[in-house]
Design an enzyme around this catalytic site. Structure first.
Site, PDB file in Angstrom:
ATOM      1  N   CYS A  78       0.832  -1.211   0.000  1.00 61.66           N
ATOM      2  CA  CYS A  78       0.000   0.000   0.000  1.00 61.66           C
ATOM      3  C   CYS A  78       0.871   1.268   0.000  1.00 61.66           C
ATOM      4  O   CYS A  78       1.455   1.586  -1.026  1.00 61.66           O
ATOM      5  CB  CYS A  78      -0.993  -0.066   1.152  1.00 61.66           C
ATOM      6  N   HIS A 169      -3.180  -5.112   1.746  1.00 60.12           N
ATOM      7  CA  HIS A 169      -2.484  -5.424   3.002  1.00 60.12           C
ATOM      8  C   HIS A 169      -2.665  -6.895   3.368  1.00 60.12           C
ATOM      9  O   HIS A 169      -3.686  -7.234   3.970  1.00 60.12           O
ATOM     10  CB  HIS A 169      -3.115  -4.627   4.153  1.00 60.12           C
ATOM     11  N   GLU A 171      -0.929  -8.257   5.658  1.00 56.93           N
ATOM     12  CA  GLU A 171      -0.592  -8.302   7.098  1.00 56.93           C
ATOM     13  C   GLU A 171      -1.819  -8.053   7.981  1.00 56.93           C
ATOM     14  O   GLU A 171      -1.742  -8.237   9.195  1.00 56.93           O
ATOM     15  CB  GLU A 171       0.533  -7.297   7.413  1.00 56.93           C
TER      16      GLU A 171
HETATM   17  N1  GLN Z   1      -3.448   6.424   1.221  1.00 59.45           N
HETATM   18  C1  GLN Z   1      -2.162   6.140   1.785  1.00 59.45           C
HETATM   19  C2  GLN Z   1      -1.069   6.924   1.051  1.00 59.45           C
HETATM   20  O1  GLN Z   1      -1.341   7.543   0.083  1.00 59.45           O
HETATM   21  C3  GLN Z   1      -1.871   4.660   1.743  1.00 59.45           C
HETATM   22  C4  GLN Z   1      -2.880   3.903   2.571  1.00 59.45           C
HETATM   23  C5  GLN Z   1      -2.398   2.630   3.161  1.00 59.45           C
HETATM   24  O2  GLN Z   1      -1.198   2.360   3.260  1.00 59.45           O
HETATM   25  N2  GLN Z   1      -3.340   1.863   3.634  1.00 59.45           N
HETATM   26  O3  GLN Z   1       0.043   6.950   1.462  1.00 59.45           O
END
Ligand code: GLN
Length: 194
Positions: A78, A169, A171
């Protein structure tokens, strides 16, 4: 063999637990000297802007770039995927490590309240439970980027040599298959450089 989880901000504890459940030695990495001890690195979810800012001022960012170019296996989830991407289409000037030949758009799967869970068919791995929270969308990728899983036609798990990145994710689930795959990448390199 030791795997570090970048612990500047974000859900690094969950990654450490997933790795430890697989019997791997894992610890929270905060400094350049921590980075020198590890055989693989996970960059967690969180806020890519916060993680990037801290990584830049502490020198951790430059060190990660150097280690990645030397072949260190790195897995970004992410926000971690955003930090690995060469291009952030909606925030072109944001500091990232710019290592993978992918373009991503932040928050492109909707807001926090629009978070969702799905099962994905992952190449080489099988069915995997995936949680999407304000996830980045991969809009472009070059031919040297291997797409291991898609969701609604868009890549959500990609690999470029020693670099692995997911929009979602793993995790935050009890499914350890993606971590297992990454641990194998780290173990293979560990054996080959020893
Ligand atoms: N929206 C976050 C970003 O732009 C990422 C979100 C996440 O890691 N769950 O950094």
């Amino acid at each position: 063999m030791l795997i570090g989880v970048l612990a500047l901000q974000g859900d690094f504890r969950e990654h450490i637990w997933s790795l430890r459940r697989l019997g791997v030695e894992a610890f929270a990495v905060k400094t350049v000297s921590d980075l020198e001890k590890i055989n693989g690195l996970v960059i967690p979810g969180g806020e890519s802007t916060s993680i990037g800012k801290i990584a830049k001022v502490t020198g951790v960012g430059d060190k990660i770039v150097q280690l990645a170019k030397d072949g260190l296996p790195i897995y970004g989830t992410c926000a971690g995927m955003i930090l690995l991407a060469k291009k952030i289409v909606d925030h072109p000037d944001q500091y990232t490590f710019r290592l993978m030949d992918i373009s991503v758009k932040r928050n492109a799967y909707g807001r926090q309240i629009e978070s969702f869970e799905v099962y994905l068919d992952v190449a080489k791995i099988g069915k995997v439970k995936a949680v999407f929270i304000r996830a980045p969308k991969v809009l472009e990728w070059s031919s040297n980027v291997e797409v291991l899983a898609t969701y609604e036609g868009t890549p959500v798990l990609v690999q470029q040599g020693n670099l692995l990145a997911s929009s979602f994710h793993p995790e935050l689930t009890d499914d350890l298959k993606i971590h297992e795959y990454f641990v194998k990448m780290v173990a293979d390199r560990y054996e080959s450089v020893r």
